[in-house]
Scaffold this motif. Structure first.
Motif, mmCIF file in Angstrom:
data_model
loop_
_atom_site.group_PDB
_atom_site.id
_atom_site.type_symbol
_atom_site.label_atom_id
_atom_site.label_comp_id
_atom_site.label_asym_id
_atom_site.label_seq_id
_atom_site.Cartn_x
_atom_site.Cartn_y
_atom_site.Cartn_z
ATOM 1 N N ILE A 289 0.862 -1.183 0.000
ATOM 2 C CA ILE A 289 0.000 0.000 0.000
ATOM 3 C C ILE A 289 0.896 1.230 0.000
ATOM 4 C CG2 ILE A 289 -1.809 1.281 1.220
ATOM 5 C CD1 ILE A 289 -2.816 -1.408 0.315
ATOM 6 N N TRP A 290 0.707 2.104 -0.978
ATOM 7 C CA TRP A 290 1.472 3.346 -1.019
ATOM 8 C C TRP A 290 0.520 4.529 -0.827
ATOM 9 C CZ3 TRP A 290 2.915 -0.336 -4.921
ATOM 10 C CH2 TRP A 290 4.196 -0.869 -4.761
ATOM 11 N N CYS A 291 0.605 5.180 0.312
ATOM 12 C CA CYS A 291 -0.143 6.420 0.554
ATOM 13 C C CYS A 291 0.680 7.562 -0.028
ATOM 14 C CB CYS A 291 -0.365 6.633 2.048
ATOM 15 S SG CYS A 291 -1.456 5.418 2.814
ATOM 16 N N ILE A 292 0.150 8.212 -1.076
ATOM 17 C CA ILE A 292 0.950 9.202 -1.801
ATOM 18 C C ILE A 292 0.273 10.578 -1.841
ATOM 19 C CG2 ILE A 292 2.073 7.437 -3.212
ATOM 20 C CD1 ILE A 292 0.149 8.236 -5.494
ATOM 21 N N GLY A 293 -0.650 10.822 -0.923
ATOM 22 C CA GLY A 293 -1.386 12.085 -0.945
ATOM 23 C C GLY A 293 -1.092 12.955 0.258
ATOM 24 N N PRO A 294 -1.864 14.017 0.440
ATOM 25 C CA PRO A 294 -3.022 14.435 -0.369
ATOM 26 C C PRO A 294 -2.569 15.026 -1.707
ATOM 27 C CG PRO A 294 -3.116 15.368 1.856
ATOM 28 C CD PRO A 294 -1.724 14.862 1.644
ATOM 29 N N VAL A 295 -2.987 14.405 -2.804
ATOM 30 C CA VAL A 295 -2.492 14.806 -4.111
ATOM 31 C C VAL A 295 -2.979 16.198 -4.510
ATOM 32 C CG1 VAL A 295 -2.181 12.439 -4.907
ATOM 33 C CG2 VAL A 295 -4.377 13.583 -5.287
ATOM 34 N N SER A 296 -4.038 16.688 -3.883
ATOM 35 C CA SER A 296 -4.506 18.045 -4.206
ATOM 36 C C SER A 296 -3.451 19.088 -3.878
ATOM 37 C CB SER A 296 -5.797 18.365 -3.444
ATOM 38 O OG SER A 296 -5.576 18.352 -2.043
ATOM 39 N N LEU A 297 -2.565 18.794 -2.914
ATOM 40 C CA LEU A 297 -1.528 19.750 -2.520
ATOM 41 C C LEU A 297 -0.434 19.889 -3.565
ATOM 42 C CD1 LEU A 297 -1.132 19.034 1.310
ATOM 43 C CD2 LEU A 297 -2.393 20.874 0.178
ATOM 44 N N PHE A 298 -0.428 19.021 -4.579
ATOM 45 C CA PHE A 298 0.536 19.171 -5.668
ATOM 46 C C PHE A 298 0.246 20.431 -6.467
ATOM 47 C CE2 PHE A 298 1.572 18.385 -10.187
ATOM 48 C CZ PHE A 298 2.949 18.289 -10.079
ATOM 49 N N ASN A 299 -1.011 20.852 -6.500
ATOM 50 C CA ASN A 299 -1.414 22.043 -7.253
ATOM 51 C C ASN A 299 -0.979 23.290 -6.495
ATOM 52 O OD1 ASN A 299 -3.368 20.859 -9.490
ATOM 53 N ND2 ASN A 299 -3.808 19.793 -7.564
ATOM 54 N N LYS A 300 -0.156 24.104 -7.126
ATOM 55 C CA LYS A 300 0.395 25.278 -6.460
ATOM 56 C C LYS A 300 -0.230 26.591 -6.941
ATOM 57 C CE LYS A 300 3.250 22.608 -4.258
ATOM 58 N NZ LYS A 300 2.973 22.282 -2.836
ATOM 59 N N SER A 301 -0.465 26.705 -8.254
ATOM 60 C CA SER A 301 -1.004 27.961 -8.775
ATOM 61 C C SER A 301 -2.497 28.040 -8.553
ATOM 62 C CB SER A 301 -0.689 28.102 -10.265
ATOM 63 O OG SER A 301 -1.515 27.241 -11.029
ATOM 64 N N ASP A 302 -3.005 29.262 -8.380
ATOM 65 C CA ASP A 302 -4.446 29.451 -8.215
ATOM 66 C C ASP A 302 -5.216 28.926 -9.425
ATOM 67 O OD1 ASP A 302 -4.100 30.542 -5.757
ATOM 68 O OD2 ASP A 302 -4.649 32.591 -6.304
ATOM 69 N N LEU A 303 -4.604 29.033 -10.613
ATOM 70 C CA LEU A 303 -5.281 28.596 -11.826
ATOM 71 C C LEU A 303 -5.434 27.081 -11.836
ATOM 72 C CD1 LEU A 303 -6.539 29.983 -14.228
ATOM 73 C CD2 LEU A 303 -4.386 29.699 -15.479
ATOM 74 N N ASP A 304 -4.368 26.363 -11.493
ATOM 75 C CA ASP A 304 -4.455 24.905 -11.434
ATOM 76 C C ASP A 304 -5.455 24.457 -10.371
ATOM 77 O OD1 ASP A 304 -2.734 24.397 -13.487
ATOM 78 O OD2 ASP A 304 -1.023 23.868 -12.240
ATOM 79 N N ILE A 305 -5.457 25.154 -9.244
ATOM 80 C CA ILE A 305 -6.383 24.805 -8.164
ATOM 81 C C ILE A 305 -7.818 25.088 -8.576
ATOM 82 C CG2 ILE A 305 -7.087 25.363 -5.812
ATOM 83 C CD1 ILE A 305 -4.127 26.015 -5.225
ATOM 84 N N ALA A 306 -8.048 26.237 -9.212
ATOM 85 C CA ALA A 306 -9.405 26.636 -9.593
ATOM 86 C C ALA A 306 -9.981 25.734 -10.672
ATOM 87 C CB ALA A 306 -9.408 28.087 -10.069
ATOM 88 N N GLU A 307 -9.116 25.224 -11.577
ATOM 89 C CA GLU A 307 -9.597 24.417 -12.698
ATOM 90 C C GLU A 307 -9.368 22.930 -12.459
ATOM 91 O OE1 GLU A 307 -7.839 25.933 -16.247
ATOM 92 O OE2 GLU A 307 -8.869 27.855 -16.108
ATOM 93 N N ARG A 308 -9.103 22.553 -11.233
ATOM 94 C CA ARG A 308 -8.857 21.151 -10.907
ATOM 95 C C ARG A 308 -10.177 20.374 -11.032
ATOM 96 N NH1 ARG A 308 -8.792 18.320 -5.784
ATOM 97 N NH2 ARG A 308 -7.439 16.498 -5.935
ATOM 98 N N GLY A 309 -10.278 19.576 -12.077
ATOM 99 C CA GLY A 309 -11.473 18.767 -12.278
ATOM 100 C C GLY A 309 -12.431 19.312 -13.310
ATOM 101 N N ASN A 310 -12.510 20.622 -13.441
ATOM 102 C CA ASN A 310 -13.424 21.218 -14.406
ATOM 103 C C ASN A 310 -13.292 22.728 -14.279
ATOM 104 O OD1 ASN A 310 -15.357 21.403 -16.404
ATOM 105 N ND2 ASN A 310 -16.859 20.141 -15.344
ATOM 106 N N LYS A 311 -13.764 23.454 -15.268
ATOM 107 C CA LYS A 311 -13.757 24.905 -15.157
ATOM 108 C C LYS A 311 -14.905 25.331 -14.263
ATOM 109 C CE LYS A 311 -13.386 29.158 -17.840
ATOM 110 N NZ LYS A 311 -12.201 29.572 -17.081
ATOM 111 N N ALA A 312 -14.611 26.181 -13.290
ATOM 112 C CA ALA A 312 -15.612 26.573 -12.304
ATOM 113 C C ALA A 312 -16.731 27.387 -12.936
ATOM 114 C CB ALA A 312 -14.951 27.375 -11.189
ATOM 115 N N ALA A 313 -17.909 27.297 -12.318
ATOM 116 C CA ALA A 313 -19.074 28.047 -12.804
ATOM 117 C C ALA A 313 -19.014 29.512 -12.383
ATOM 118 C CB ALA A 313 -20.351 27.405 -12.273
#
Length: 502
Positions: free
Chosen positions: A256-280
């Motif tokens: 078992i490899w725990c490799i997260g929280p992978v969301s913390l890999f996103n550093k720029s506001d743009l990558d964070i805001a568009e993570r998964g889809n473009k926000a409404a």
């Protein structure tokens, strides 16, 4: 992050569900950042949702590419373009879409064989079992990815692989799950994460004998695929659930490899805001609204992408938020004519005024949760949302609906001790709407939210604990942190396995 031990080529197969795709896309970019070549195989609609994020990764010279596979949707009775679980209507069973994905085995294998170099390893969602056969024919290792964390995976393993349910006749009777580090009590319905405990997975609308047999066969293939996997990747970190990671490895008899929280890999506001889809909503408008609020004063409300909330439930939730007198951001999945009519005729928006920000569709959730104005999160307890709240140090009001969400609630409340239950006991059908027996009243919303936000000494302890967990999460994803070490360990392990297979 350190460079890879060997430049490997990973083929990544995400499940067509946002809660699974989003972390797997993060994992793909993490591996590419380590110097690996990564090929993501998905469908056109799902690929489009990540276009901008992938384009920025390519511009940064990461060896990342997306190959689109066409689904034969008409053959399973789904409309063209319906390529993700969140796009299904309440009457479209999830099993149809997975059936369409089952038809991708041959074209996917042909793609992998044409790639140069041929992939060294497949990383597949656990619910795409045919990738096990493809990996075997290519003579390469296959790692699987589960959507939940170690705690919930272990709980589900105990339910499905032991006789713990034998002799438990009542659907509502609480019983203790054996073999866990903590005394966790659940009901039969909660253990299966659905309204009918006799099925192996969430029920679908077609209950014919043939379909039942087909579903059973599919689940058996998933289980066999897991047994054949070389190891399991988990979007979690060891410090969050150390005993459960250890027990899960023993139960599954796998690495078992725990490799997260992978969301913390996103550093720029743009990558964070568009993570998964473009926000409404424009992320700047959202942050501007938050900037005008006191620290820790705002409740963020989001019940996930797969929940079909009835109009009656939306009204109760809205009235409950109004009764708190607290500022809130409320994400509503879909805007309907009936909902618009209620908002316009009830006077809700006028009464709430600027105290509430209502967003329809996708939201920049990580950006919202990490803002200093957010003091609480009313969540459906999906694992991504749970982990994102942990990373932001935000306590939670728990409102589980189905699948692993009731286990996640137990983890939040009893293990992490950073949440308040809204009081739901009965799951809803995945893809279906809530019913009278699962309806949460406005008074229950008010009590739970106020308890979380104004909880006295207990509330302060929750906030303190949440902040401690957030620091642990950040440390795990820093150079030298446990998740970074585990990623290196996984790469090393695959490299050694390939040498053995030569």
């Amino acid at each position: 992050m350190s460079s890879p031990l060997k430049s490997l080529h990973f083929a990544v197969f995400p499940l067509p569900a946002q809660g699974h795709m989003v972390p797997m896309m993060d994992i793909a970019r993490i591996l590419a950042h380590r110097g690996a070549t990564v090929t993501i195989l998905t469908t056109p609609v799902n690929a489009k949702r990540f276009n901008s994020v992938i384009e920025r990764a390519v511009e940064a010279k990461l060896k990342l590419q997306v190959v689109e596979l066409q689904l034969r949707l008409a053959e399973v009775g789904l409309p063209e373009g319906c390529e993700s679980l969140d796009m299904l209507s309440s009457t479209d069973p999830w099993f149809k879409l997975l059936g369409a994905f089952d038809m991708l085995e041959e074209p996917a294998e042909q793609v992998l064989r044409r790639l140069s170099p041929v992939p060294d390893c497949i990383i597949s969602d656990n619910f795409i079992p045919w990738t096990s056969d493809v990996a075997r024919r290519l003579s390469i290792p296959r790692l699987i990815f589960h959507g939940p964390g170690c705690f919930s995976i272990l709980c589900m393993h105990i339910v499905t692989s032991t006789s713990v349910l034998d002799g438990i006749e009542s659907d509502s009777e609480l019983f203790v799950l054996p073999g866990l580090p903590d005394p966790i009590e659940v009901t039969k319905l909660q253990a299966f994460g659905q309204s009918k405990p006799n099925a192996t997975k969430p029920q679908v609308s077609d209950n014919s004998e043939a379909k039942t047999k087909e579903k059973k066969g599919y689940i058996e293939r998933v289980q066999e695929g897991e047994k054949a996997a070389h190891g399991i990747l988990v979007n979690s970190f060891e410090e969050l659930e150390p005993e459960y990671a250890h027990e899960l490895a023993k139960a599954k008899d796998k690495k078992i490899w725990c490799i997260g929280p992978v969301s913390l890999f996103n550093k720029s506001d743009l990558d964070i805001a568009e993570r998964g889809n473009k926000a409404a909503i424009n992320e700047h408008d959202c942050l501007k609204w938050l900037e005008g609020r006191e620290p820790g004063s705002v409740v963020y409300v989001c019940l996930g992408t797969l929940t079909h909330t009835s109009l009656e439930q939306i009204i109760e939730l809205g009235l409950g938020l109004e009764m708190t007198d607290l500022p809130f951001i409320w994400c509503i999945r879909n805007k309907t004519e009936e909902l618009e009519r209620w908002f316009s005729e009830s006077g809700f928006e006028e009464r709430v005024g600027d105290r509430g920000l209502i967003i329809y569709g996708w939201v920049p959730q990580v950006l919202i949760l990490s803002h200093r104005a957010i003091g609480g999160f009313l969540t459906h307890c999906g694992w991504n949302s749970t982990l994102e709240a942990v990373c932001a140090g935000v306590p939670m009001v728990t409102w589980p609906h189905f699948a692993d969400q009731f286990f996640n609630e137990k983890f939040i409340i009893q293990v992490l001790k950073v949440g308040v239950r809204i009081g739901v006991e009965i799951p809803v059908v995945m893809g279906g709407e809530d019913t009278a027996e699962t309806l949460v009243k406005k008074e229950e919303v008010k009590v739970a939210v106020e308890c979380l936000m104004n909880g006295g000494d207990e509330g302060e302890e929750r906030k303190k604990r949440a902040q401690e967990l957030a620091e642990m999460a950040k440390t795990a994803m820093k150079d030298g942190g446990s998740s970074i070490r585990n990623t290196t360990s996984m790469i090393q392990d695959i490299t050694e396995q390939l040498a053995i297979n030569v």
